[in-house]
Design a protein around this motif. Structure first.
Motif: not given
Length: 128
Positions: A111-128
């Motif tokens: 929600t703060i900043y991410g990397q486009s084209g990756s699992d860590f793009d803005m608004d992506s959900i990371i589930a562990i």
């Protein structure tokens, strides 16, 4: 140990920063986004990362390295840092927050900043 901050969407990186300088850089970022209520969790998350208390982030990798995360705070006022370690340098590449999840799954949203084209793009959900 120092931290290099990879700017959002592959926008370059900072020089290696001490914890104090990383706090200053990221405080400016949160201030620009009107998220000053997250400064306390930011400081706690950075301390965890710099102290080597970040946690593995499941199967996730970035730039070929296993991803770690350090998190503090909840309920819309938390901060989770996503980074990897390369040659004793923390490489921070995304920031988000903890989400409510099921009992056996922990979730975070970028929600703060991410990397486009990756699992860590803005608004992506990371589930562990």
């Amino acid at each position: 140990m120092q931290m290099v901050i990879l700017r959002r969407n592959n926008g370059g990186e900072t020089v290696p920063l001490t914890q104090t300088r990383a706090e200053g850089y990221l405080t400016e970022l949160l201030t620009r986004q009107r998220k000053r209520n997250r400064l306390g969790p930011l400081m706690r998350s950075l301390s965890k990362a710099f102290d080597g208390r970040g946690l593995p982030t499941g199967r996730y990798r970035y730039n070929g390295f296993p991803v770690r995360h350090a998190s503090a705070g909840r309920d819309g006022a938390g901060v989770t840092l996503f980074y990897y370690v390369q040659n004793d340098t923390l490489k921070l590449f995304a920031m988000g927050e903890h989400m409510e999840g099921r009992a056996n799954v922990t979730k975070y949203r970028i929600t703060i900043y991410g990397q486009s084209g990756s699992d860590f793009d803005m608004d992506s959900i990371i589930a562990i």
